[in-house]
Design a protein around this motif. Structure first.
Motif, PDB file in Angstrom:
ATOM      1  N   ARG A  57       0.884  -1.272  -0.010  1.00  0.00           N
ATOM      2  CA  ARG A  57       0.017   0.031  -0.052  1.00  0.00           C
ATOM      3  C   ARG A  57       0.993   1.176   0.144  1.00  0.00           C
ATOM      4  O   ARG A  57       0.271   2.188  -0.058  1.00  0.00           O
ATOM      5  CB  ARG A  57      -0.896  -0.068   1.176  1.00  0.00           C
ATOM      6  N   LYS A  58       1.849   1.157   0.115  1.00  0.00           N
ATOM      7  CA  LYS A  58       3.139   2.205   0.193  1.00  0.00           C
ATOM      8  C   LYS A  58       4.008   2.424  -1.134  1.00  0.00           C
ATOM      9  O   LYS A  58       4.502   1.316  -1.525  1.00  0.00           O
ATOM     10  CB  LYS A  58       3.940   2.022   1.268  1.00  0.00           C
ATOM     11  N   GLY A  59       3.803   3.532  -1.871  1.00  0.00           N
ATOM     12  CA  GLY A  59       4.725   3.687  -3.131  1.00  0.00           C
ATOM     13  C   GLY A  59       5.999   3.859  -2.697  1.00  0.00           C
ATOM     14  O   GLY A  59       6.450   4.369  -1.768  1.00  0.00           O
ATOM     15  N   GLY A  60       6.979   3.393  -3.563  1.00  0.00           N
ATOM     16  CA  GLY A  60       8.401   3.538  -3.608  1.00  0.00           C
ATOM     17  C   GLY A  60       9.262   2.625  -2.476  1.00  0.00           C
ATOM     18  O   GLY A  60      10.280   2.795  -2.155  1.00  0.00           O
ATOM     19  N   VAL A  61       8.290   1.617  -2.192  1.00  0.00           N
ATOM     20  CA  VAL A  61       9.285   0.619  -1.260  1.00  0.00           C
ATOM     21  C   VAL A  61       9.995  -0.203  -2.136  1.00  0.00           C
ATOM     22  O   VAL A  61      10.551  -1.177  -1.603  1.00  0.00           O
ATOM     23  CB  VAL A  61       8.109  -0.053  -0.492  1.00  0.00           C
ATOM     24  N   GLY A  62       9.709  -0.413  -3.488  1.00  0.00           N
ATOM     25  CA  GLY A  62      10.591  -1.561  -4.306  1.00  0.00           C
ATOM     26  C   GLY A  62       9.480  -2.413  -4.802  1.00  0.00           C
ATOM     27  O   GLY A  62      10.167  -3.893  -5.151  1.00  0.00           O
ATOM     28  N   LYS A  63       8.375  -2.535  -4.822  1.00  0.00           N
ATOM     29  CA  LYS A  63       7.459  -3.482  -5.455  1.00  0.00           C
ATOM     30  C   LYS A  63       8.012  -3.810  -6.946  1.00  0.00           C
ATOM     31  O   LYS A  63       7.991  -5.103  -7.210  1.00  0.00           O
ATOM     32  CB  LYS A  63       6.002  -2.816  -5.760  1.00  0.00           C
ATOM     33  N   THR A  64       8.360  -2.727  -7.853  1.00  0.00           N
ATOM     34  CA  THR A  64       8.622  -3.152  -9.208  1.00  0.00           C
ATOM     35  C   THR A  64      10.047  -3.920  -9.214  1.00  0.00           C
ATOM     36  O   THR A  64      10.337  -4.613  -9.824  1.00  0.00           O
ATOM     37  CB  THR A  64       8.974  -1.755  -9.777  1.00  0.00           C
ATOM     38  N   THR A  65      10.852  -3.308  -8.238  1.00  0.00           N
ATOM     39  CA  THR A  65      12.248  -3.927  -8.126  1.00  0.00           C
ATOM     40  C   THR A  65      12.124  -5.418  -7.670  1.00  0.00           C
ATOM     41  O   THR A  65      13.015  -6.315  -8.401  1.00  0.00           O
ATOM     42  CB  THR A  65      13.200  -3.151  -7.027  1.00  0.00           C
ATOM     43  N   VAL A  66      11.468  -5.739  -6.593  1.00  0.00           N
ATOM     44  CA  VAL A  66      11.211  -7.035  -6.286  1.00  0.00           C
ATOM     45  C   VAL A  66      10.631  -7.997  -7.461  1.00  0.00           C
ATOM     46  O   VAL A  66      10.869  -9.162  -7.497  1.00  0.00           O
ATOM     47  CB  VAL A  66      10.164  -6.828  -4.779  1.00  0.00           C
ATOM     48  N   SER A  86      11.556   1.245   7.481  1.00  0.00           N
ATOM     49  CA  SER A  86      11.210   2.406   8.163  1.00  0.00           C
ATOM     50  C   SER A  86       9.762   2.159   8.743  1.00  0.00           C
ATOM     51  O   SER A  86       9.329   1.179   8.564  1.00  0.00           O
ATOM     52  CB  SER A  86      10.946   3.780   7.010  1.00  0.00           C
ATOM     53  N   ILE A  87       9.370   2.941   9.704  1.00  0.00           N
ATOM     54  CA  ILE A  87       8.348   2.672  10.587  1.00  0.00           C
ATOM     55  C   ILE A  87       6.979   2.769   9.729  1.00  0.00           C
ATOM     56  O   ILE A  87       6.226   1.724   9.917  1.00  0.00           O
ATOM     57  CB  ILE A  87       8.261   3.665  11.775  1.00  0.00           C
ATOM     58  N   ASP A  88       7.100   3.796   9.264  1.00  0.00           N
ATOM     59  CA  ASP A  88       5.608   4.010   8.197  1.00  0.00           C
ATOM     60  C   ASP A  88       5.442   2.958   6.957  1.00  0.00           C
ATOM     61  O   ASP A  88       4.617   2.381   6.826  1.00  0.00           O
ATOM     62  CB  ASP A  88       5.584   5.341   7.607  1.00  0.00           C
ATOM     63  N   GLU A  89       6.566   2.636   6.501  1.00  0.00           N
ATOM     64  CA  GLU A  89       6.471   1.396   5.542  1.00  0.00           C
ATOM     65  C   GLU A  89       6.369   0.158   5.991  1.00  0.00           C
ATOM     66  O   GLU A  89       5.610  -0.722   5.564  1.00  0.00           O
ATOM     67  CB  GLU A  89       7.970   1.515   4.676  1.00  0.00           C
ATOM     68  N   LEU A 141      11.505  -7.631   3.063  1.00  0.00           N
ATOM     69  CA  LEU A 141      12.136  -6.501   3.750  1.00  0.00           C
ATOM     70  C   LEU A 141      13.307  -5.906   2.749  1.00  0.00           C
ATOM     71  O   LEU A 141      14.360  -6.492   2.880  1.00  0.00           O
ATOM     72  CB  LEU A 141      12.624  -6.898   5.002  1.00  0.00           C
ATOM     73  N   ASN A 142      12.898  -4.852   1.982  1.00  0.00           N
ATOM     74  CA  ASN A 142      13.792  -4.455   1.107  1.00  0.00           C
ATOM     75  C   ASN A 142      14.496  -3.402   1.643  1.00  0.00           C
ATOM     76  O   ASN A 142      13.928  -2.246   1.967  1.00  0.00           O
ATOM     77  CB  ASN A 142      12.984  -3.782  -0.034  1.00  0.00           C
ATOM     78  N   THR A 143      15.686  -3.110   1.509  1.00  0.00           N
ATOM     79  CA  THR A 143      16.754  -2.150   1.995  1.00  0.00           C
ATOM     80  C   THR A 143      16.950  -1.363   0.708  1.00  0.00           C
ATOM     81  O   THR A 143      18.044  -1.607  -0.311  1.00  0.00           O
ATOM     82  CB  THR A 143      17.968  -2.700   2.494  1.00  0.00           C
ATOM     83  N   SER A 144      16.317  -0.120   0.683  1.00  0.00           N
ATOM     84  CA  SER A 144      16.440   0.597  -0.614  1.00  0.00           C
ATOM     85  C   SER A 144      17.552   1.843  -0.315  1.00  0.00           C
ATOM     86  O   SER A 144      17.924   2.586  -1.237  1.00  0.00           O
ATOM     87  CB  SER A 144      15.155   1.392  -0.890  1.00  0.00           C
ATOM     88  N   ARG A 145      18.241   2.067   0.984  1.00  0.00           N
ATOM     89  CA  ARG A 145      19.038   2.990   1.051  1.00  0.00           C
ATOM     90  C   ARG A 145      20.302   2.543   1.705  1.00  0.00           C
ATOM     91  O   ARG A 145      20.225   1.279   2.273  1.00  0.00           O
ATOM     92  CB  ARG A 145      18.274   3.916   2.357  1.00  0.00           C
ATOM     93  N   PRO A 146      21.296   2.884   1.357  1.00  0.00           N
ATOM     94  CA  PRO A 146      22.714   2.596   1.972  1.00  0.00           C
ATOM     95  C   PRO A 146      22.860   3.028   3.216  1.00  0.00           C
ATOM     96  O   PRO A 146      22.207   3.621   3.769  1.00  0.00           O
ATOM     97  CB  PRO A 146      23.779   3.180   0.889  1.00  0.00           C
TER      98      PRO A 146
END
Length: 492
Positions: free
Chosen positions: A250-259, A390-393, A420-425
């Motif tokens: 339900r959250k955009g930008g968490v990496g659905k397309t990447t996964v 992140s908490i909200d994600e 659990l996608n780690t999108s930040r270094p």
């Protein structure tokens, strides 16, 4: 004196009724008053006992002759009939006294014996019977020869049971000490010392193999063996029709397309069947951009041409394929047009894809109550939920599970996989172990996807250029999904 004939001789000639029984010797017959006696006697005959008769019948006015042929034992066995018995000529003579007395039926032998004791001449009926018997004796050899010839002809034409019974047996059923060809296996015949092994994977193992002139092969490294075992898990066969696996959040930008991209590449790289990823994002998805190859066609083109798709060549002109053999069906680039992509359109796309692919991945949008999401969940065999660190994600991912459980998909949630996608270094701000424990209490498995700069750049993803940890995480996700699909097919 000889017994006289009844005055009405012509009418009773066929019945052999005597006018008086004074001249008939009945002492040895033993006729009991009020009963009928049958007496077997030996009748002198001129017939040769070796002659065979084939159901010849000679009928006279007073004498009836029936001669049955006695068939050989082996012919009776071939016909499946009971052996025939030899019959003797029989003549029935009825005797009646002038006074009311019971009639007695005697054989022709008794009549002949009575004729010898009485000096009476033969009557016309008796003479006719004698001539009939003589005629039968004369014609018996000819009839026997014709019967034998006809029977021999039938025996030659008739197929014997042993000749027409066909049986199929293996060689081992006849000769126990002889082996069949299926016992010549590679494990039995090949000498392990001379079997050519593949080149080992691993830096120093491959170095030893090369410096020894390919004579010393230490085998693959531990990491290489683990990767091959993981690929075997991914390549496990799937029975039944196409399987649908939507990737949700339900959250955009968490990496659905990447996964979705990594999962599809890992499946296509290890499996022999066809894998497709469908971009069902109503808000213009970017799935086709992640594979770096586009066909210029979208899901809208497949919806229009679904009636003209008769083979895989027709659908291959619409989809894009990357180097791992993953096919991607892009969404519409214009957001105003993409809004028209409804649940009916998705069902049409799913129907076509199910004919040509074994696994259909669906990259969904953020609108969980959108009509496309409803059609996606109806086809879902397994769910993949993406959560960020992140908490909200993490909360939105957990709320997605709650919404699914409240809307009739509780069973799908228990068998789902959370990524659990780690999108930040760098180090994550939240404790990943606590998120892992939370989601494991609700779903079947949790996979951690590490940060990869190749993915973070936003360009097309090349599976071989990913970091080893990222490829291993993608393969682990693919193996867990395949195991879930296999388990669901067994339960069904």
């Amino acid at each position: 004196m000889a017994p006289e004939r009844n005055e009405n001789e012509g009418e009773n000639a066929d019945n052999g009724v005597l006018a008086t029984t004074d001249g008939t010797e009945t002492t040895g017959i033993g006729i009991v008053e009020g009963a009928t006696a049958q007496v077997e006697v030996t009748l002198p005959t001129a017939f040769n006992e070796e002659d065979d008769f084939d159901d010849d019948v000679v009928r006279g006015e007073d004498v009836t002759l029936v001669q049955l042929e006695q068939l050989p034992a082996e012919r009776d066995e071939v016909r499946g009939e009971a052996p025939a018995t030899t019959a003797v000529p029989v003549a029935s003579v009825s005797a009646a006294s002038a006074e009311p007395a019971p009639k007695a039926s005697v054989s022709a032998a008794a009549s002949a014996a009575a004729a010898k004791t009485a000096p009476a001449p033969k009557t016309a009926a008796a003479a006719q019977a004698s001539s009939s018997v003589a005629s039968a004796s004369a014609t018996a050899p000819a009839a026997s020869a014709a019967s034998r010839a006809e029977l021999d002809h039938h025996e030659r034409v008739r197929p014997r049971t042993s000749e027409i019974t066909l049986q199929s047996r293996r060689l081992g059923d006849f000769e126990v000490d002889r082996e069949s060809s299926d016992l010549l296996t590679a494990d039995r015949l090949l000498d392990p010392a001379h079997v050519v092994r593949t080149e080992p994977e691993g830096a120093w193992r491959h170095l030893v193999y090369t410096l020894s002139g390919r004579r010393i092969n230490l085998g693959d490294s531990k990491r290489a063996r683990a990767r091959k075992q993981l690929e075997d898990r991914i390549a496990a066969p799937l029975s039944g029709g196409a399987r649908f696996v939507p990737v949700l959040s339900r959250k955009g930008g968490v990496g659905k397309t990447t996964v979705t991209t990594l999962l599809g590449m890992a499946l296509a790289d290890a499996r022999e069947d066809r894998i497709i990823a469908v971009d069902a994002n109503p808000d213009r998805g970017t799935l086709a951009e992640r594979v770096g190859r586009t066909s210029g066609k979208t899901v809208r083109d497949l919806v229009r041409a679904r009636g003209d798709v008769h083979g895989f060549n027709d659908i291959s002109q619409i989809v894009a394929r990357d180097h791992t053999r993953l096919d991607v069906l892009a969404s519409d680039a214009d957001p105003h047009v993409s809004e028209a992509f409804s649940d009916a359109d998705y069902r049409d796309v799913a129907e076509v894809a199910a004919h040509f692919y074994s696994v259909v991945l669906t990259d969904t949008g953020t609108g969980i109550v959108h009509s496309v999401m409803e059609a996606t969940l109806e086809h879902a065999d397994e769910l993949v939920i993406v959560a960020g660190l992140s908490i909200d994600e993490a909360r939105l991912a957990s709320e997605t599970l709650t919404w699914l459980e409240s809307n009739g998909y509780a069973e799908r949630v228990r068998s789902a996989v959370v990524v659990l996608n780690t999108s930040r270094p760098g180090a994550a701000l939240v404790r990943a172990d606590e998120l892992d424990a939370h989601f494991r209490s609700r779903v079947r498995s949790v996979v951690r996807l590490p940060y990869d700069p190749h993915i973070a750049s936003g360009s097309a993803i090349s599976f071989r250029d990913l970091q080893p940890e990222t490829r291993d995480a993608a393969r682990e996700l693919a193996a867990i999904v395949v195991e879930g699909l296999r388990a669901s097919s067994v339960a069904a």
